[in-house]
Design a protein around this motif. Structure first.
Motif, PDB file in Angstrom:
ATOM      1  N   LYS A   3       0.839  -1.188   0.000  1.00  0.00           N
ATOM      2  CA  LYS A   3       0.000   0.000   0.000  1.00  0.00           C
ATOM      3  C   LYS A   3       0.878   1.243   0.000  1.00  0.00           C
ATOM      4  N   VAL A   4       0.411   2.254  -0.722  1.00  0.00           N
ATOM      5  CA  VAL A   4       1.138   3.515  -0.789  1.00  0.00           C
ATOM      6  C   VAL A   4       0.151   4.655  -0.556  1.00  0.00           C
ATOM      7  N   LEU A   5       0.660   5.755  -0.019  1.00  0.00           N
ATOM      8  CA  LEU A   5      -0.143   6.957   0.223  1.00  0.00           C
ATOM      9  C   LEU A   5       0.433   8.107  -0.584  1.00  0.00           C
ATOM     10  N   TYR A   6      -0.422   8.716  -1.405  1.00  0.00           N
ATOM     11  CA  TYR A   6      -0.057   9.893  -2.201  1.00  0.00           C
ATOM     12  C   TYR A   6      -0.887  11.043  -1.663  1.00  0.00           C
ATOM     13  N   ALA A   7      -0.254  11.925  -0.913  1.00  0.00           N
ATOM     14  CA  ALA A   7      -0.954  13.032  -0.267  1.00  0.00           C
ATOM     15  C   ALA A   7      -0.656  14.338  -0.982  1.00  0.00           C
ATOM     16  N   GLY A   8      -1.666  15.191  -1.063  1.00  0.00           N
ATOM     17  CA  GLY A   8      -1.480  16.494  -1.675  1.00  0.00           C
ATOM     18  C   GLY A   8      -2.723  17.334  -1.549  1.00  0.00           C
ATOM     19  N   SER A   9      -2.622  18.556  -2.012  1.00  0.00           N
ATOM     20  CA  SER A   9      -3.792  19.440  -1.994  1.00  0.00           C
ATOM     21  C   SER A   9      -4.585  19.312  -3.289  1.00  0.00           C
ATOM     22  N   PHE A  10      -3.921  19.030  -4.398  1.00  0.00           N
ATOM     23  CA  PHE A  10      -4.576  18.768  -5.677  1.00  0.00           C
ATOM     24  C   PHE A  10      -5.609  19.847  -6.029  1.00  0.00           C
ATOM     25  N   ASP A  11      -5.138  21.096  -6.080  1.00  0.00           N
ATOM     26  CA  ASP A  11      -6.042  22.224  -6.333  1.00  0.00           C
ATOM     27  C   ASP A  11      -5.706  22.923  -7.650  1.00  0.00           C
ATOM     28  N   LEU A  30      -2.628  -1.285  -3.509  1.00  0.00           N
ATOM     29  CA  LEU A  30      -3.601  -0.286  -3.070  1.00  0.00           C
ATOM     30  C   LEU A  30      -2.929   1.073  -3.006  1.00  0.00           C
ATOM     31  N   VAL A  31      -3.562   2.053  -3.635  1.00  0.00           N
ATOM     32  CA  VAL A  31      -3.057   3.426  -3.638  1.00  0.00           C
ATOM     33  C   VAL A  31      -4.093   4.302  -2.941  1.00  0.00           C
ATOM     34  N   TYR A  32      -3.694   4.901  -1.833  1.00  0.00           N
ATOM     35  CA  TYR A  32      -4.533   5.883  -1.158  1.00  0.00           C
ATOM     36  C   TYR A  32      -4.153   7.262  -1.669  1.00  0.00           C
ATOM     37  N   ILE A  33      -5.142   8.040  -2.043  1.00  0.00           N
ATOM     38  CA  ILE A  33      -4.934   9.443  -2.388  1.00  0.00           C
ATOM     39  C   ILE A  33      -5.554  10.242  -1.252  1.00  0.00           C
TER      40      ILE A  33
END
Length: 160
Positions: A3-11, A30-33
């Motif tokens: 599993k990986v986590l891709y965090a950001g504001s994505f604005d 599994l990819v969590y955004i």
């Protein structure tokens, strides 16, 4: 399960972000955004709008899950028990910034490593901020963002 986590504001989320997500979905099970708020940024779109844009863009990627959180990325990574944090890199400036964030995340979650994926060459030169400038001045958004994002940028900047 990896599993990986891709965090950001994505604005807003860009096609560059989407390429990183697609690549990650082919590598990880599994990819969590995680869509969040950066206290240093002023947002064009609400967190719910940003989440909806991403959900629309990744609807054909069954191993991608979108969440919204208001906490440190390392805290969320621990809670989700991910194997790694994911960061997209466009250039050397991004790398310097992301390395500093990686270092801070390691102080909070030393067992979780950061993986850097370079952006696709065709998306390397632009950011969400640049795309908003293009929209503000009636530029062509084709190929830079999804149709849903383009429609909402156009609406946001009263270009309809």
């Amino acid at each position: 399960m990896t599993k990986v986590l891709y965090a950001g504001s994505f604005d807003p989320i860009t096609n560059g972000h989407l390429e990183v997500i697609k690549e990650a979905s082919s590598i990880f099970e599994l990819v969590y955004i995680s869509v969040g708020n950066n206290t240093k940024k002023q947002y064009t779109f609400s967190i719910n709008d940003r989440r909806n844009f991403i959900e629309d863009a990744v609807k054909n990627l069954p191993n991608v899950k979108i969440i919204t959180e208001d906490k440190l990325t390392a805290q969320l990574a621990n809670e989700l028990q991910v194997d790694a944090l994911l960061r997209g890199i466009r250039n050397g400036t991004d790398l310097d910034y992301e390395l500093a964030i990686s270092d801070l995340n390691q102080t909070q979650a030393p067992q979780i490593k950061t993986i850097f994926l370079p952006s696709n060459l065709k998306y390397r030169s632009y950011s969400s901020s640049m795309i908003k400038e293009i929209a503000r001045y009636h530029g062509n958004l084709d190929g830079l963002v999804t149709k849903l994002v383009a429609k909402n940028l156009t609406k946001e900047f009263n270009l309809l």
